[in-house]
Design an enzyme around this catalytic site. Structure first.
Site, PDB file in Angstrom:
ATOM      1  CB  CYS A   1     -51.576   6.490   5.296  1.00 25.37           C
ATOM      2  SG  CYS A   1     -50.534   7.896   4.886  1.00 25.37           S
TER       3      CYS A   1
ATOM      4  CG  HIS B   1     -41.809  13.749 -11.996  1.00 25.56           C
ATOM      5  ND1 HIS B   1     -40.698  13.519 -12.762  1.00 25.56           N
ATOM      6  CD2 HIS B   1     -41.441  14.695 -11.087  1.00 25.56           C
ATOM      7  CE1 HIS B   1     -39.702  14.270 -12.341  1.00 25.56           C
ATOM      8  NE2 HIS B   1     -40.130  15.006 -11.322  1.00 25.56           N
ATOM      9  CD  GLU B   2     -41.761  20.274 -13.442  1.00 27.67           C
ATOM     10  OE1 GLU B   2     -40.960  19.928 -12.556  1.00 27.67           O
ATOM     11  OE2 GLU B   2     -41.491  21.180 -14.263  1.00 27.67           O
TER      12      GLU B   2
ATOM     13  CB  CYS C   1     -54.325   8.494   1.217  1.00 26.62           C
ATOM     14  SG  CYS C   1     -53.726   8.079   2.882  1.00 26.62           S
TER      15      CYS C   1
ATOM     16  NE  ARG D   1     -38.671  21.667 -14.333  1.00 23.65           N
ATOM     17  CZ  ARG D   1     -37.653  21.282 -13.549  1.00 23.65           C
ATOM     18  NH1 ARG D   1     -36.394  21.498 -13.931  1.00 23.65           N
ATOM     19  NH2 ARG D   1     -37.877  20.668 -12.402  1.00 23.65           N
TER      20      ARG D   1
ATOM     21  CB  CYS E   1     -41.851  18.285  -9.964  1.00 25.48           C
ATOM     22  SG  CYS E   1     -40.400  17.743  -9.039  1.00 25.48           S
TER      23      CYS E   1
ATOM     24  CB  CYS F   1     -52.167  11.438   5.389  1.00 24.06           C
ATOM     25  SG  CYS F   1     -51.587  11.318   3.684  1.00 24.06           S
TER      26      CYS F   1
ATOM     27  CB  CYS G   1     -49.116   9.992   1.188  1.00 29.67           C
ATOM     28  SG  CYS G   1     -50.527   8.868   1.045  1.00 29.67           S
TER      29      CYS G   1
ATOM     30  NE  ARG H   1     -42.050   6.628  -2.452  1.00 30.91           N
ATOM     31  CZ  ARG H   1     -41.271   5.920  -3.271  1.00 30.91           C
ATOM     32  NH1 ARG H   1     -41.766   4.880  -3.925  1.00 30.91           N
ATOM     33  NH2 ARG H   1     -40.007   6.260  -3.454  1.00 30.91           N
TER      34      ARG H   1
ATOM     35  CB  CYS I   1     -38.220  17.182 -13.302  1.00 31.02           C
ATOM     36  SG  CYS I   1     -37.388  17.259 -11.707  1.00 31.02           S
ATOM     37  CG  HIS I   2     -31.416  17.160 -13.084  1.00 28.53           C
ATOM     38  ND1 HIS I   2     -30.719  17.931 -13.983  1.00 28.53           N
ATOM     39  CD2 HIS I   2     -30.572  16.193 -12.685  1.00 28.53           C
ATOM     40  CE1 HIS I   2     -29.508  17.453 -14.101  1.00 28.53           C
ATOM     41  NE2 HIS I   2     -29.386  16.393 -13.324  1.00 28.53           N
ATOM     42  CB  THR I   3     -36.217  13.617 -10.630  1.00 26.37           C
ATOM     43  OG1 THR I   3     -35.827  14.640  -9.695  1.00 26.37           O
ATOM     44  CG2 THR I   3     -36.324  12.301  -9.894  1.00 26.37           C
TER      45      THR I   3
HETATM   46  N1  LIG Z   1     -36.450  16.686  -3.282  1.00 29.37           N
HETATM   47  C1  LIG Z   1     -37.340  16.894  -4.228  1.00 29.37           C
HETATM   48  O1  LIG Z   1     -38.551  16.768  -4.011  1.00 29.37           O
HETATM   49  C2  LIG Z   1     -36.896  17.295  -5.603  1.00 29.37           C
HETATM   50  C3  LIG Z   1     -37.820  17.830  -6.514  1.00 29.37           C
HETATM   51  C4  LIG Z   1     -37.353  18.271  -7.758  1.00 29.37           C
HETATM   52  C5  LIG Z   1     -36.023  18.133  -8.100  1.00 29.37           C
HETATM   53  N2  LIG Z   1     -35.167  17.591  -7.208  1.00 29.37           N
HETATM   54  C6  LIG Z   1     -33.733  17.490  -7.497  1.00 29.37           C
HETATM   55  O2  LIG Z   1     -33.185  18.794  -7.345  1.00 29.37           O
HETATM   56  C7  LIG Z   1     -31.987  18.922  -8.110  1.00 29.37           C
HETATM   57  C8  LIG Z   1     -32.021  20.186  -8.926  1.00 29.37           C
HETATM   58  O3  LIG Z   1     -32.985  20.112  -9.940  1.00 29.37           O
HETATM   59  P1  LIG Z   1     -33.000  21.195 -11.141  1.00 29.37           P
HETATM   60  O4  LIG Z   1     -34.089  20.776 -12.068  1.00 29.37           O
HETATM   61  O5  LIG Z   1     -33.009  22.567 -10.601  1.00 29.37           O
HETATM   62  O6  LIG Z   1     -31.564  20.877 -11.785  1.00 29.37           O
HETATM   63  P2  LIG Z   1     -30.632  21.690 -12.783  1.00 29.37           P
HETATM   64  O7  LIG Z   1     -29.712  20.703 -13.398  1.00 29.37           O
HETATM   65  O8  LIG Z   1     -31.454  22.553 -13.687  1.00 29.37           O
HETATM   66  O9  LIG Z   1     -29.788  22.690 -11.838  1.00 29.37           O
HETATM   67  C9  LIG Z   1     -28.619  22.341 -11.180  1.00 29.37           C
HETATM   68  C10 LIG Z   1     -27.692  23.555 -11.114  1.00 29.37           C
HETATM   69  O10 LIG Z   1     -26.563  23.190 -10.314  1.00 29.37           O
HETATM   70  C11 LIG Z   1     -25.380  23.717 -10.890  1.00 29.37           C
HETATM   71  N3  LIG Z   1     -24.247  22.912 -10.414  1.00 29.37           N
HETATM   72  C12 LIG Z   1     -23.850  21.668 -10.812  1.00 29.37           C
HETATM   73  N4  LIG Z   1     -22.787  21.237 -10.095  1.00 29.37           N
HETATM   74  C13 LIG Z   1     -22.500  22.240  -9.227  1.00 29.37           C
HETATM   75  C14 LIG Z   1     -21.506  22.392  -8.192  1.00 29.37           C
HETATM   76  N5  LIG Z   1     -20.618  21.445  -7.945  1.00 29.37           N
HETATM   77  N6  LIG Z   1     -21.501  23.540  -7.480  1.00 29.37           N
HETATM   78  C15 LIG Z   1     -22.410  24.540  -7.726  1.00 29.37           C
HETATM   79  N7  LIG Z   1     -23.371  24.444  -8.709  1.00 29.37           N
HETATM   80  C16 LIG Z   1     -23.409  23.310  -9.433  1.00 29.37           C
HETATM   81  C17 LIG Z   1     -25.638  23.659 -12.383  1.00 29.37           C
HETATM   82  O11 LIG Z   1     -24.809  24.584 -13.098  1.00 29.37           O
HETATM   83  C18 LIG Z   1     -27.126  24.018 -12.447  1.00 29.37           C
HETATM   84  O12 LIG Z   1     -27.297  25.428 -12.577  1.00 29.37           O
HETATM   85  C19 LIG Z   1     -31.872  17.618  -8.910  1.00 29.37           C
HETATM   86  O13 LIG Z   1     -31.025  16.735  -8.208  1.00 29.37           O
HETATM   87  C20 LIG Z   1     -33.312  17.077  -8.887  1.00 29.37           C
HETATM   88  O14 LIG Z   1     -33.335  15.685  -9.077  1.00 29.37           O
HETATM   89  C21 LIG Z   1     -35.571  17.176  -5.975  1.00 29.37           C
HETATM   90  N1  LIG Z   2     -36.193   6.600  -6.335  1.00 25.17           N
HETATM   91  C1  LIG Z   2     -35.319   7.655  -5.964  1.00 25.17           C
HETATM   92  C2  LIG Z   2     -36.090   8.680  -5.135  1.00 25.17           C
HETATM   93  C3  LIG Z   2     -35.659  10.009  -5.501  1.00 25.17           C
HETATM   94  C4  LIG Z   2     -36.357  11.054  -4.659  1.00 25.17           C
HETATM   95  O1  LIG Z   2     -35.922  11.339  -3.552  1.00 25.17           O
HETATM   96  N2  LIG Z   2     -37.421  11.620  -5.173  1.00 25.17           N
HETATM   97  C5  LIG Z   2     -38.080  12.757  -4.532  1.00 25.17           C
HETATM   98  C6  LIG Z   2     -38.791  13.498  -5.586  1.00 25.17           C
HETATM   99  S1  LIG Z   2     -37.720  14.110  -6.828  1.00 25.17           S
HETATM  100  C7  LIG Z   2     -38.753  14.904  -7.859  1.00 25.17           C
HETATM  101  O2  LIG Z   2     -38.083  15.448  -8.863  1.00 25.17           O
HETATM  102  C8  LIG Z   2     -39.122  12.312  -3.507  1.00 25.17           C
HETATM  103  O3  LIG Z   2     -40.238  12.800  -3.468  1.00 25.17           O
HETATM  104  N3  LIG Z   2     -38.734  11.436  -2.642  1.00 25.17           N
HETATM  105  C9  LIG Z   2     -39.640  10.881  -1.668  1.00 25.17           C
HETATM  106  C10 LIG Z   2     -40.183   9.575  -2.146  1.00 25.17           C
HETATM  107  O4  LIG Z   2     -39.739   9.107  -3.214  1.00 25.17           O
HETATM  108  O5  LIG Z   2     -41.061   9.017  -1.474  1.00 25.17           O
HETATM  109  C11 LIG Z   2     -34.117   7.160  -5.209  1.00 25.17           C
HETATM  110  O6  LIG Z   2     -34.244   6.140  -4.549  1.00 25.17           O
HETATM  111  O7  LIG Z   2     -33.074   7.818  -5.299  1.00 25.17           O
HETATM  112 ZN   LIG Z   3     -39.126  16.524 -10.380  1.00 23.27          ZN
HETATM  113 ZN   LIG Z   4     -51.579   9.041   3.166  1.00 24.59          ZN
END
Ligand SMILES: NC(=O)c1ccc[n+]([C@@H]2O[C@H](COP(=O)([O-])OP(=O)(O)OC[C@H]3O[C@@H](n4cnc5c(N)ncnc54)[C@H](O)[C@@H]3O)[C@@H](O)[C@H]2O)c1
Ligand SMILES: N[C@@H](CCC(=O)N[C@@H](CSCO)C(=O)NCC(=O)O)C(=O)O
Ligand SMILES: [Zn+2]
Ligand SMILES: [Zn+2]
Length: 379
Positions: free
Chosen positions: A102, A69-70, A99, A372, A177, A105, A113, A117, A47-49
């Protein structure tokens, strides 16, 4: 089983330093302690993260560590007091724990949760605040409570979803994820209604899952925004009805979208992790009700800004982690939906490699054609 209670030596990809190639090492994985589960990981995606933490920009990033994580696997052994899974169960590790005890939850207001954490953020297990991973006696940190770039990992029991044993693990690993995050951002966080207009910034796996979720929610217009025009062809298959490339316009992208939609979209989703785009995603929302959901993860030190007037005039800014899904309860439900062909997974998998190719898999991630990449961990 022969390995129960024993240290297992297996292959894992260790990140020793930010941005330095991962090293495939013989890693020692200690047995699970009370409330812990040791899992044989069969398949993991990237994953990108993972790339974000590896880059050194994550304030919680610790080195050396085992990222990932995926994933999906099979329980190898369980520690004392673990009742909900047993050896042989097919599982998906969940970085967002559940859990059921907490205050988070119990609140019914969030999927976050609090139980483990602090430990998962510090790269250790709750019981003794130590790692279960080591190389030649030197500890290696856990990551997100999952560390799936290893043939075996140890997780907290509150971070394991037991799934249908018939489900193909090389596919459902994606339910750890990216796909749930995009679907849940629409269904749980935004609660998009039929007929809504939606803008999606970033058409990677997360953005495409948002499109899939928006289509199933009955959105009438789903506008994909990406700087890579090649994304439009694939995005159509996930429900995107129109495409905008900011590079084709002189005006700010929020103005382009406001003009296209008679005053702004009902819902927007930022799926990139770029704070300037987060601002544009908020400001392209309709006055009075438009809601923008932040999904992308931005680097340490990055901050969002807008004129408060944007909120005063009714726009709403939200964020989501794991799409608001309660992990242990709802990941098995998502697996069942996949088995009934109600959600896509296969379509997000563009590459299949092995653990030994993990650095190549990270290189691929930065190419537009990769959504992916799934790694097989055992021969
Ligand atoms: N909040 C969460 O729980 C959670 C879960 C999973 C992933 N994420 C985050 O979500 C984001 C996306 O993940 P992904 O795997 O789909 O990433 P990815 O890199 O596959 O996709 C990103 C897309 O954004 C486009 N892009 C880049 N800059 C741009 C801009 N300025 N304007 C328009 N488009 C642009 C890229 O061309 C690409 O298609 C990442 O930051 C990842 O860390 C968050
Ligand atoms: N340690 C990072 C946290 C980044 C973040 O926000 N992670 C998401 C999941 S990304 C999955 O690809 C998330 O679940 N956040 C809630 C949590 O972490 O409890 C930072 O500090 O930037
Ligand atoms: Zn992820
Ligand atoms: Zn909990």
């Amino acid at each position: 089983m022969a390995t129960q209670g024993q240290v297992i030596t297996c292959k894992a990809a260790v990140a020793y330093e930010p941005n330095k190639p991962l090293v495939i090492e013989d890693v020692q994985v200690a047995p699970p302690q009370a409330g812990e589960v040791r899992i044989k990981i069969l398949f993991t995606a990237l994953c990108h993260t993972d790339a974000y933490t590896w880059s050194g920009k994550d304030p919680e990033g610790l080195f050396p560590c085992i990222l990932g994580h995926e994933a999906a696997g099979i329980v190898e052994s369980v520690g004392e007091g673990v009742t909900e899974v047993q050896p042989g169960d097919h599982v998906i590790p969940c970085y967002q724990a559940e859990c059921r005890e907490c205050k988070f939850c119990k609140s019914g207001k969030t999927n976050l949760c609090g139980k483990v954490r602090t430990a998962t953020g510090a790269g250790v297990m709750m019981n003794d605040r130590q790692s279960r991973f080591s190389v030649n006696g030197k500890p290696i940190y856990h990551f997100m409570g999952t560390s799936t770039f290893s043939q075996y990992t140890v997780v907290h029991d509150v971070s394991v979803a037991k799934i249908d044993p018939q489900a193909p693990l090389d596919k459902v690993c994606l339910l750890g994820c990216g796909v749930p995050t995009g679907l849940g951002a629409v269904w749980n966080t935004a609660k998009v209604e039929p007929g809504s207009t939606v803008a999606i910034f970033g058409l990677g796996t997360v953005g495409l899952a948002v499109a899939e979720g928006a289509k199933s929610a009955g959105a009438s217009r789903i506008i994909g925004v990406d700087i890579d025009s090649k994304k439009y062809d694939i995005a159509k298959n996930f429900g995107v009805t129109e495409f905008v490339n900011p590079k084709d316009h002189d005006k700010p992208i929020q103005q382009v979208l406001v003009d296209l939609t008679d005053g702004g979209v009902d819902y927007s989703f930022e799926c990139i992790g770029n704070v300037s785009v987060m601002r544009a995603a908020l400001e392209c929302c309709h006055k009075g009700w438009g809601t923008s959901v932040i999904i992308g993860v931005a680097a340490s030190g990055q901050e969002i800004s807008t004129r408060p007037f944007q909120l005063v005039t009714g726009r709403v800014w939200k964020g989501t982690a794991f799409g608001g899904f309660k992990s242990r309860s709802q990941v098995p439900w998502l697996v069942d939906k996949y088995m009934k062909k109600e959600i896509k997974i296969d379509e997000y998998i563009t590459h299949n490699l092995t653990l030994g190719d993990i650095n190549k898999a990270f290189d691929l991630m930065h190419e537009g054609s990769c959504l992916r990449c799934v790694l097989k961990l055992h021969e």
